[in-house]
Design a protein around this motif. Structure first.
Motif, short mmCIF file in Angstrom:
data_model
loop_
_atom_site.label_atom_id
_atom_site.label_comp_id
_atom_site.label_asym_id
_atom_site.label_seq_id
_atom_site.Cartn_x
_atom_site.Cartn_y
_atom_site.Cartn_z
N THR A 173 0.84 -1.20 0.00
CA THR A 173 0.00 0.00 0.00
C THR A 173 0.87 1.25 0.00
O THR A 173 1.89 1.33 0.70
N GLU A 174 0.44 2.23 -0.78
CA GLU A 174 1.11 3.53 -0.80
C GLU A 174 0.04 4.60 -0.96
O GLU A 174 -0.56 4.73 -2.03
N GLY A 175 -0.24 5.36 0.11
CA GLY A 175 -1.32 6.32 0.07
C GLY A 175 -2.64 5.62 -0.18
O GLY A 175 -2.95 4.62 0.46
N THR A 206 4.68 -1.56 -6.44
CA THR A 206 5.39 -2.84 -6.39
C THR A 206 6.73 -2.61 -5.71
O THR A 206 7.30 -1.53 -5.77
N GLU A 207 7.20 -3.64 -5.05
CA GLU A 207 8.56 -3.60 -4.52
C GLU A 207 9.14 -5.00 -4.59
O GLU A 207 8.42 -6.00 -4.72
N TYR A 235 7.04 0.06 -9.88
CA TYR A 235 6.23 1.21 -10.25
C TYR A 235 5.00 1.26 -9.36
O TYR A 235 4.78 0.36 -8.54
N ALA A 236 4.20 2.30 -9.52
CA ALA A 236 2.94 2.43 -8.78
C ALA A 236 1.79 2.08 -9.72
O ALA A 236 1.41 2.90 -10.56
N ARG A 256 -8.42 -5.23 -1.41
CA ARG A 256 -7.78 -6.48 -1.05
C ARG A 256 -6.49 -6.63 -1.87
O ARG A 256 -6.46 -6.28 -3.05
N ILE A 257 -5.46 -7.14 -1.23
CA ILE A 257 -4.18 -7.42 -1.90
C ILE A 257 -3.76 -8.84 -1.56
O ILE A 257 -3.80 -9.24 -0.39
#
Length: 239
Positions: free
Chosen positions: A51-53, A58-59, A74-75, A232-233
């Motif tokens: 999650t970002e904001g 991806t990491e 990337y986002a 959901r992730i």
């Protein structure tokens, strides 16, 4: 055009690559999107969604094994006001910045083309969802080489005003699992959307992606009246 089953489309293709689903629940109340990534190489499989904001990025799951981050980090999802952007690359940022400047979705993508990963020349697929005052519309885009020829970038944008309840669209990067990987063909696939809750839908998508190649999945349900959302992730790689 025949309405297709998302379940069957996923189960019938061992490597659709990266895919975007956008649609509307059968009761008309939810705007739904899903984004998944798959991988055949160790570098592509070495990823997770975080999650970002209001979005995700991806990491590397194992940073020590990261080889080339240029096309895999990337986002995929960002939110700008009432607009949700979903893409398979760093063109998410291009669209976000273009919208901030007053450009349209299509105009923003004029500065981009397919990915420079010959001989596949992976298409850039993108989606945008607008939800405001109980109204909902979305658009999808694909930027691809000219039947494998990188000398020409073919650009296609599809817009869907007031999406019909129980319908969605599905676009993915590769037509089938062969070498070189052929680009997706035609307009986004017309698929049926039901009234499943977010967990049932998420599990259905994940379970029908190829076990060896699937990497990560993001799903979001947005209430069209209120704008509130659930996310959901699922990551294959779990620390």
């Amino acid at each position: 055009m025949k309405m297709l089953s998302l379940r069957e489309e996923l189960a019938g293709n061992t490597y659709p690559g990266r895919g975007i689903v956008i649609g509307r629940s059968a009761d008309g109340k939810k705007a739904i999107t899903a984004y998944f990534i798959m991988g055949r190489s160790e570098n592509s499989r070495n990823r997770v969604f975080v999650t970002e904001g209001e979005g995700i990025r991806t990491e590397a799951f194992d940073p020590s094994k990261l080889v080339d981050p240029s096309l895999i980090i990337y986002a995929p999802v960002r939110v700008l006001g009432n607009t949700t952007i979903v893409t398979n690359g760093d063109q998410t940022d291009t669209i976000y910045e273009g919208l901030e400047k007053g450009l349209t979705f299509e105009q923003s993508l004029r500065t981009r083309e397919y990915e420079p990963d010959g001989p596949n020349y992976t298409p850039r697929i993108s989606g945008i969802m607008n939800i405001e005052n109980g109204k909902y519309d979305f658009a999808m885009s694909i930027l691809k080489s000219n039947n494998g020829n990188p000398d020409c970038c073919n650009r296609y944008t599809y817009t869907y005003d007031n999406p019909i309840a129980g319908e969605g669209r599905f676009i993915h990067t590769y037509a089938q699992d062969i070498n070189p990987l052929p680009s997706f063909e035609g307009e986004p696939k017309w698929i049926g959307m039901g009234d499943e809750d977010i967990d049932t839908f998420t599990n259905m998508v994940w379970e029908n992606l190829n076990e060896d190649n699937k990497v990560s999945l993001f799903v979001r349900y947005i209430d069209i009246e209120t704008g509130k959302y659930e996310t959901r992730i699922i990551n294959k790689n779990v620390k």
